[in-house]
Design an enzyme around this catalytic site. Structure first.
Site, short mmCIF file in Angstrom:
data_model
loop_
_atom_site.label_atom_id
_atom_site.label_comp_id
_atom_site.label_asym_id
_atom_site.label_seq_id
_atom_site.Cartn_x
_atom_site.Cartn_y
_atom_site.Cartn_z
N HIS A 55 -37.46 -45.87 -67.83
CA HIS A 55 -37.09 -44.45 -67.67
C HIS A 55 -35.62 -44.36 -68.07
CE1 HIS A 55 -37.10 -40.41 -66.39
NE2 HIS A 55 -37.58 -40.52 -65.16
N LYS B 221 -59.88 -32.82 -75.06
CA LYS B 221 -61.07 -32.86 -75.94
C LYS B 221 -61.23 -34.21 -76.60
CE LYS B 221 -59.89 -28.15 -77.20
NZ LYS B 221 -59.30 -27.39 -78.33
N ARG C 21 -38.01 -32.99 -61.95
CA ARG C 21 -36.65 -33.14 -62.41
C ARG C 21 -36.52 -33.43 -63.90
NH1 ARG C 21 -37.02 -33.80 -57.43
NH2 ARG C 21 -38.90 -34.86 -58.08
N THR C 22 -37.28 -34.40 -64.38
CA THR C 22 -37.07 -34.84 -65.76
C THR C 22 -37.40 -33.70 -66.73
OG1 THR C 22 -37.68 -37.04 -65.04
CG2 THR C 22 -37.56 -36.68 -67.42
N ARG D 226 -43.38 -38.01 -71.56
CA ARG D 226 -43.72 -38.87 -70.40
C ARG D 226 -45.21 -39.18 -70.49
NH1 ARG D 226 -42.11 -37.87 -64.21
NH2 ARG D 226 -40.18 -38.73 -65.07
N1 CP Z 1 -36.69 -38.85 -61.25
C1 CP Z 1 -37.80 -38.37 -61.83
O1 CP Z 1 -38.29 -38.92 -62.85
O2 CP Z 1 -38.33 -37.27 -61.23
P1 CP Z 1 -39.57 -36.44 -61.75
O3 CP Z 1 -40.79 -37.35 -61.63
O4 CP Z 1 -39.66 -35.23 -60.87
O5 CP Z 1 -39.34 -36.10 -63.19
#
Ligand code: CP
Length: 304
Positions: free
Chosen positions: A129, A80, A51-52, A101
């Protein structure tokens, strides 16, 4: 608007949060304005995501921008031995904005401090988040008509859940009452409870989900995150502790909604999916509008 990174939800004031929600509403009504056709955005995902990453990439493309990046650090020169610093400084030569991320808590803050271009934290370990939180707030406001004075039931992995941690901080601006439902091993960390005590925000802790449901305006379910456990025996003890089933929704408040940052494993039974309370897939859709708004704000685009 000023140009600045978004690393923690605490980087944003209440006014900033409300501005994002207002912009997200604008983007929901005007999905494809060409605001960043001269911009390149890098998405660096050192951890898996559906999603993110995909909602950020959709948001960038709907804004007319272009995307570079990787979805697996194993395909980059990190494999590497390249450091995070060298990766960020290199990618900043190619992109106007970095969305990152990373599994290590504090990595996004570090990247934002060394990067010459803004950084958006798309999740750093069990820490924060913030973009999920903003889409959660957008979803709550859209379904409840307000953010103030709501009863929020949070269920599952309240220890490692970064979405929960960010959401506690953000909602604390709007006088919520929290109802935390978790196994003892996964209860809300003390730092968050102390924070709520200092702000005078009410919270209650439960071991039984049935005891919390009737009060809920929102039930925020979360996955028990296997990848965060150092002791897999603890994961085994907690993974099936809470499962929300359709029959448990009888007698809930008329406008109550079930949310989940997703992915789910088994914590929401699929028989909930076609109830009027299920909102998690619409919530994921709201991620596109909210991330369009965040990108515009971070890049200092004057939208309205
Ligand atoms: N909600 C969320 O962070 O989903 P993903 O891990 O799929 O990005």
């Amino acid at each position: 608007m000023k140009n600045s990174s978004l690393v923690s939800i605490t980087d944003y004031s209440v006014d900033d949060i409300l501005q994002i929600l207002d912009l997200a509403s604008f983007f929901e009504k005007n999905p494809r304005p060409n605001f960043i056709s001269d911009k390149v955005v890098a998405t660096l995902f050192f951890e898996p995501s559906t999603r993110t990453r995909l909602s950020f990439e959709t948001a960038i493309q709907r804004l007319g921008g272009r995307v570079i990046g990787f979805t697996d650090a194993g395909t980059s020169s990190v494999s590497k031995g390249e450091t995070l610093k060298d990766t960020v400084l290199t990618v900043a030569n190619y992109a106007d904005l970095i969305v990152m991320r990373h599994p290590i808590e504090g990595s996004a803050r570090y990247a934002s401090e060394i990067s010459p271009v803004p950084v958006i934290n798309a999740g750093d370990g069990a820490n924060q988040h913030p973009t999920q939180t903003l889409l959660d707030l957008y979803s709550i406001k859209k379904t409840q008509g307000k953010l103030e004075n709501l009863n929020i039931v949070m269920v599952g992995d309240l220890k490692y859940g970064r979405t929960v941690h960010s959401l506690i901080h953000a909602l604390s601006n709007f006088n919520p009452t929290f109802h935390f439902v978790s196994h003892k091993i996964l209860e809300t960390p003390n730092e968050y409870k102390l924070f709520l005590d200092e702000k005078g925000i009410k919270y209650f802790e439960y071991s039984n989900l049935d005891n919390a449901i009737a009060q809920a305006d929102v039930i925020y379910m979360t996955r028990v995150q296997k990848e965060r456990f150092s002791d897999l025996m603890e994961y085994e003890k907690t993974k099936d502790a809470y499962v929300l089933r359709r029959d448990m929704l009888e007698g809930v408040k008329p406008n109550m909604k079930v949310m989940h940052p997703l992915p789910r494993v088994n914590e929401i039974s699929i028989d909930v999916d076609d109830t009027v309370q299920a909102y998690y897939f619409q919530q994921a859709r709201n991620g596109v509008y909210t991330r369009q708004a965040i990108i515009a704000k971070v890049l200092g685009i004057d939208v309205k």
